[in-house]
Design a protein around this motif. Structure first.
Motif, PDB file in Angstrom:
ATOM      1  N   VAL A  80      43.930  42.215  44.377  1.00  0.00           N
ATOM      2  CA  VAL A  80      42.725  42.989  44.070  1.00  0.00           C
ATOM      3  C   VAL A  80      42.092  42.423  42.813  1.00  0.00           C
ATOM      4  O   VAL A  80      42.779  42.191  41.813  1.00  0.00           O
ATOM      5  CB  VAL A  80      43.061  44.477  43.842  1.00  0.00           C
ATOM      6  N   ILE A  81      40.775  42.209  42.859  1.00  0.00           N
ATOM      7  CA  ILE A  81      40.046  41.780  41.664  1.00  0.00           C
ATOM      8  C   ILE A  81      38.994  42.821  41.308  1.00  0.00           C
ATOM      9  O   ILE A  81      38.571  43.610  42.148  1.00  0.00           O
ATOM     10  CB  ILE A  81      39.380  40.400  41.848  1.00  0.00           C
ATOM     11  N   ALA A  82      38.574  42.826  40.055  1.00  0.00           N
ATOM     12  CA  ALA A  82      37.550  43.763  39.583  1.00  0.00           C
ATOM     13  C   ALA A  82      36.165  43.248  39.938  1.00  0.00           C
ATOM     14  O   ALA A  82      35.892  42.043  39.898  1.00  0.00           O
ATOM     15  CB  ALA A  82      37.670  43.965  38.080  1.00  0.00           C
ATOM     16  N   GLY A  83      35.265  44.193  40.276  1.00  0.00           N
ATOM     17  CA  GLY A  83      33.862  43.875  40.474  1.00  0.00           C
ATOM     18  C   GLY A  83      33.020  44.351  39.310  1.00  0.00           C
ATOM     19  O   GLY A  83      33.540  44.853  38.304  1.00  0.00           O
ATOM     20  N   ASN A  84      31.701  44.234  39.431  1.00  0.00           N
ATOM     21  CA  ASN A  84      30.822  44.619  38.332  1.00  0.00           C
ATOM     22  C   ASN A  84      30.803  46.128  38.094  1.00  0.00           C
ATOM     23  O   ASN A  84      30.487  46.585  37.001  1.00  0.00           O
ATOM     24  CB  ASN A  84      29.397  44.112  38.568  1.00  0.00           C
ATOM     25  N   ALA A  98      52.536  47.825  39.952  1.00  0.00           N
ATOM     26  CA  ALA A  98      52.107  47.022  41.097  1.00  0.00           C
ATOM     27  C   ALA A  98      52.942  45.751  41.245  1.00  0.00           C
ATOM     28  O   ALA A  98      53.255  45.324  42.359  1.00  0.00           O
ATOM     29  CB  ALA A  98      50.631  46.669  40.960  1.00  0.00           C
ATOM     30  N   ASP A  99      53.294  45.137  40.111  1.00  0.00           N
ATOM     31  CA  ASP A  99      54.069  43.887  40.159  1.00  0.00           C
ATOM     32  C   ASP A  99      55.379  44.052  40.922  1.00  0.00           C
ATOM     33  O   ASP A  99      55.852  43.123  41.580  1.00  0.00           O
ATOM     34  CB  ASP A  99      54.358  43.384  38.744  1.00  0.00           C
ATOM     35  N   LYS A 100      55.957  45.237  40.853  1.00  0.00           N
ATOM     36  CA  LYS A 100      57.242  45.459  41.512  1.00  0.00           C
ATOM     37  C   LYS A 100      57.140  45.425  43.028  1.00  0.00           C
ATOM     38  O   LYS A 100      58.143  45.252  43.720  1.00  0.00           O
ATOM     39  CB  LYS A 100      57.825  46.805  41.058  1.00  0.00           C
ATOM     40  N   LEU A 101      55.903  45.601  43.543  1.00  0.00           N
ATOM     41  CA  LEU A 101      55.684  45.525  44.986  1.00  0.00           C
ATOM     42  C   LEU A 101      54.957  44.241  45.386  1.00  0.00           C
ATOM     43  O   LEU A 101      54.512  44.111  46.528  1.00  0.00           O
ATOM     44  CB  LEU A 101      54.868  46.735  45.455  1.00  0.00           C
ATOM     45  N   GLY A 102      54.828  43.320  44.438  1.00  0.00           N
ATOM     46  CA  GLY A 102      54.148  42.065  44.754  1.00  0.00           C
ATOM     47  C   GLY A 102      52.645  42.184  44.815  1.00  0.00           C
ATOM     48  O   GLY A 102      51.973  41.282  45.325  1.00  0.00           O
ATOM     49  N   ILE A 103      52.084  43.283  44.315  1.00  0.00           N
ATOM     50  CA  ILE A 103      50.632  43.484  44.300  1.00  0.00           C
ATOM     51  C   ILE A 103      50.055  42.820  43.057  1.00  0.00           C
ATOM     52  O   ILE A 103      50.511  43.080  41.939  1.00  0.00           O
ATOM     53  CB  ILE A 103      50.293  44.984  44.309  1.00  0.00           C
ATOM     54  N   ALA A 104      49.036  41.984  43.229  1.00  0.00           N
ATOM     55  CA  ALA A 104      48.395  41.300  42.106  1.00  0.00           C
ATOM     56  C   ALA A 104      47.080  41.997  41.779  1.00  0.00           C
ATOM     57  O   ALA A 104      46.187  42.077  42.628  1.00  0.00           O
ATOM     58  CB  ALA A 104      48.141  39.838  42.444  1.00  0.00           C
ATOM     59  N   LEU A 105      46.953  42.503  40.549  1.00  0.00           N
ATOM     60  CA  LEU A 105      45.741  43.170  40.083  1.00  0.00           C
ATOM     61  C   LEU A 105      45.118  42.319  38.987  1.00  0.00           C
ATOM     62  O   LEU A 105      45.735  42.082  37.948  1.00  0.00           O
ATOM     63  CB  LEU A 105      46.071  44.567  39.547  1.00  0.00           C
ATOM     64  N   MET A 106      43.889  41.866  39.204  1.00  0.00           N
ATOM     65  CA  MET A 106      43.208  40.991  38.250  1.00  0.00           C
ATOM     66  C   MET A 106      41.921  41.645  37.780  1.00  0.00           C
ATOM     67  O   MET A 106      41.026  41.918  38.588  1.00  0.00           O
ATOM     68  CB  MET A 106      42.894  39.640  38.892  1.00  0.00           C
ATOM     69  N   GLY A 107      41.813  41.903  36.486  1.00  0.00           N
ATOM     70  CA  GLY A 107      40.637  42.565  35.945  1.00  0.00           C
ATOM     71  C   GLY A 107      39.599  41.621  35.390  1.00  0.00           C
ATOM     72  O   GLY A 107      38.418  41.724  35.700  1.00  0.00           O
ATOM     73  N   LEU A 108      40.024  40.683  34.546  1.00  0.00           N
ATOM     74  CA  LEU A 108      39.110  39.753  33.882  1.00  0.00           C
ATOM     75  C   LEU A 108      39.298  38.332  34.415  1.00  0.00           C
ATOM     76  O   LEU A 108      40.380  37.984  34.894  1.00  0.00           O
ATOM     77  CB  LEU A 108      39.365  39.762  32.375  1.00  0.00           C
ATOM     78  N   PRO A 109      38.251  37.506  34.328  1.00  0.00           N
ATOM     79  CA  PRO A 109      38.370  36.133  34.844  1.00  0.00           C
ATOM     80  C   PRO A 109      39.496  35.324  34.202  1.00  0.00           C
ATOM     81  O   PRO A 109      40.023  34.397  34.824  1.00  0.00           O
ATOM     82  CB  PRO A 109      37.002  35.520  34.522  1.00  0.00           C
ATOM     83  N   LYS A 110      39.860  35.688  32.968  1.00  0.00           N
ATOM     84  CA  LYS A 110      40.901  34.925  32.287  1.00  0.00           C
ATOM     85  C   LYS A 110      42.224  35.680  32.203  1.00  0.00           C
ATOM     86  O   LYS A 110      43.092  35.341  31.399  1.00  0.00           O
ATOM     87  CB  LYS A 110      40.424  34.535  30.883  1.00  0.00           C
ATOM     88  N   ASP A 111      42.383  36.692  33.046  1.00  0.00           N
ATOM     89  CA  ASP A 111      43.666  37.396  33.104  1.00  0.00           C
ATOM     90  C   ASP A 111      44.785  36.436  33.466  1.00  0.00           C
ATOM     91  O   ASP A 111      44.628  35.568  34.340  1.00  0.00           O
ATOM     92  CB  ASP A 111      43.619  38.517  34.156  1.00  0.00           C
ATOM     93  N   VAL A 112      45.927  36.601  32.788  1.00  0.00           N
ATOM     94  CA  VAL A 112      47.101  35.767  33.052  1.00  0.00           C
ATOM     95  C   VAL A 112      48.169  36.625  33.717  1.00  0.00           C
ATOM     96  O   VAL A 112      48.603  37.635  33.154  1.00  0.00           O
ATOM     97  CB  VAL A 112      47.645  35.140  31.755  1.00  0.00           C
ATOM     98  N   LEU A 113      48.569  36.235  34.904  1.00  0.00           N
ATOM     99  CA  LEU A 113      49.640  36.927  35.610  1.00  0.00           C
ATOM    100  C   LEU A 113      50.925  36.124  35.498  1.00  0.00           C
ATOM    101  O   LEU A 113      50.896  34.909  35.283  1.00  0.00           O
ATOM    102  CB  LEU A 113      49.279  37.156  37.076  1.00  0.00           C
ATOM    103  N   ALA A 114      52.045  36.815  35.675  1.00  0.00           N
ATOM    104  CA  ALA A 114      53.352  36.171  35.554  1.00  0.00           C
ATOM    105  C   ALA A 114      54.071  36.185  36.899  1.00  0.00           C
ATOM    106  O   ALA A 114      53.792  37.033  37.754  1.00  0.00           O
ATOM    107  CB  ALA A 114      54.192  36.895  34.510  1.00  0.00           C
ATOM    108  N   PRO A 115      54.984  35.262  37.106  1.00  0.00           N
ATOM    109  CA  PRO A 115      55.828  35.326  38.309  1.00  0.00           C
ATOM    110  C   PRO A 115      56.632  36.618  38.326  1.00  0.00           C
ATOM    111  O   PRO A 115      56.815  37.268  37.293  1.00  0.00           O
ATOM    112  CB  PRO A 115      56.723  34.096  38.170  1.00  0.00           C
TER     113      PRO A 115
END
Length: 426
Positions: A80-84, A98-115
């Motif tokens: 899931v990514i954020a919109g305007n 969310a990470d515990k279920l493998g769900i990736a949530l991205m808010g900002l263009p430069k968000d850094v996610l971890a394995p």
């Protein structure tokens, strides 16, 4: 790999003050069932989860319910990514869970996610970083690499894209920056992975409707189709509410569209999601799956007056619809007549009387583009002046004030009354 692409849920959005959370719940149930029936491996949600940056608790609860059902206990990938319309930090706030279920949530263009740690039988984020994730999904021979750019405004990029206010310079720099972002992310793609890109942007030439709040200033925030990486096998976009393909790109690029019709400019549109089939080294194939959730938006043009409206209601015409009513009358509509119309059918949203003198003008403008509603004009003005989308309560307050002035134009010059007066919206 089977992928479902959806976008522009706008949870909490109303229709001129009419609550639609029940229709949105119906959509969530339909979407979860569709993922199960179609054996979907990965869901891409391309932005605008909510209607406002400060959604209601009810809207947030619906989002979390959707994530829970779509992830199927962590066995299906969800990105899931954020919109305007979204608060980027709010979208990412649930990441620890969310990470515990493998769900990736991205808010900002430069968000850094971890394995994420490997758990038997669940989605595993093998690699991750700024703007990308590599997923291992149960039952899939291939991994998926998703390059994502959530809504990339100057403020969310935290960059100044032009030294002047010249629109041409800003557009050129914006295109260059978005292209550079995707080019950098595309270095994560590999020949043995399913390579996907997603974003929430306006692509030049896209077909808009009145329910979208503009994210481009003139053409400055519009991007060219060539910014998307040629190495991607499919590009999933959000923002435009009409399902459509993007022409001029080197790879398949689509807007999924919104799941419900959110303005009468979308009346008659059939809403859908996209199901994509992809394998490494080949362009993906896709097909639209039509949705059945939500009430249709229709227009009635009662040229024979109030009797024709009553006859249509008695016949059961559009009994489960939201209706924009234009009724031709000789002397206008009295307050009591408007109340009687609303009692006839709960779905009347707009009631516009047309007098004989207006008929000719209406005929001459029959082919013109429909004007935005008062609520939509206010939302656009507020967004341009303040940089955020107004919440539904503020829009409703504005509409009530307009209705009071329409009912009594002299009210603007009068001091506030002790008792609340009743206004009628047309």
């Amino acid at each position: 790999m089977r992928i479902l692409h959806t976008a522009d849920w706008h949870f909490g959005k109303t229709l001129e003050g009419r609550d639609r959370i029940g229709e949105q719940r119906q959509f969530v149930d339909e979407l979860i069932a569709l993922c199960d029936e179609e054996r979907i491996d990965l869901v891409l949600m391309a932005g605008d989860v909510y209607q406002t940056v400060n959604p209601s608790a009810e809207a947030e609860a619906l989002f979390y319910r959707a994530l829970d059902g779509l992830s199927a206990g962590g066995t299906r990938g969800v990105v899931v990514i954020a919109g305007n319309h979204d608060n980027a930090e709010r979208i990412a706030a649930a990441r620890p869970l969310a990470d515990k279920l493998g769900i990736a949530l991205m808010g900002l263009p430069k968000d850094v996610l971890a394995p994420t740690p490997a758990v038997a039988g669940q989605v595993h984020r093998v690699r991750a970083g700024m703007g990308f994730v590599e997923l291992e999904i149960p039952g899939c021979r291939e991994r998926a690499v998703i390059a994502a750019v959530p809504y990339p405004s100057e403020s969310r990029l935290n960059e100044v894209l032009a030294q002047t206010l010249d629109e041409r310079e800003l557009q050129a720099n914006y295109n260059q920056r978005i292209g550079a972002l995707f080019a950098s992310l595309a270095t994560r793609f590999r020949p043995d992975t399913v390579n996907l890109a997603m974003s929430h942007v306006y692509v030049t030439g896209g077909m808009e409707s009145d329910s979208e709040v503009q994210i481009q200033i003139g053409g400055a925030y519009a991007v060219d189709p060539i910014v998307f990486p040629a190495a991607a096998q499919y590009v999933a976009l959000g923002h435009l509410h009409r399902p459509q393909a993007v022409s001029g790109a080197k790879v398949p690029v689509r807007y999924a569209g919104s799941p419900l019709c959110y303005s009468f400019s979308e009346a008659g549109q059939t809403k859908s999601v996209v199901i994509v089939e992809a394998q490494p080294g080949e362009h993906a194939t896709w097909r639209e799956v039509l949705l059945t959730s939500g009430k249709p938006l229709v227009r009635w043009r009662a040229t024979e007056g109030l009797a024709q409206v009553q006859r249509w209601v008695e016949e059961g015409r559009d009994a489960n619809a939201w209706i924009d009513l234009e009724v031709h009358v000789q002397t206008g509509l009295q307050l009591e007549e408007i109340h009687r119309l609303r009692d006839l059918h709960p779905g009347f949203v707009h009631i516009r009387p047309v007098l004989p003198a207006q008929d000719r003008a209406e005929e001459e403008s029959a082919g013109a583009v429909d004007a935005p509603s008062m609520g939509e004009l206010f939302s656009r003005f507020f967004s341009e002046r303040n940089g955020v989308v107004p919440d539904d309560a503020l829009v409703q307050l504005f509409l009530e004030m307009v209705a009071e002035v329409d009912a009594d134009p002299d009210a603007l010059d009068e001091p506030p009354a002790d008792e609340e007066s009743e206004g009628v919206g047309a």
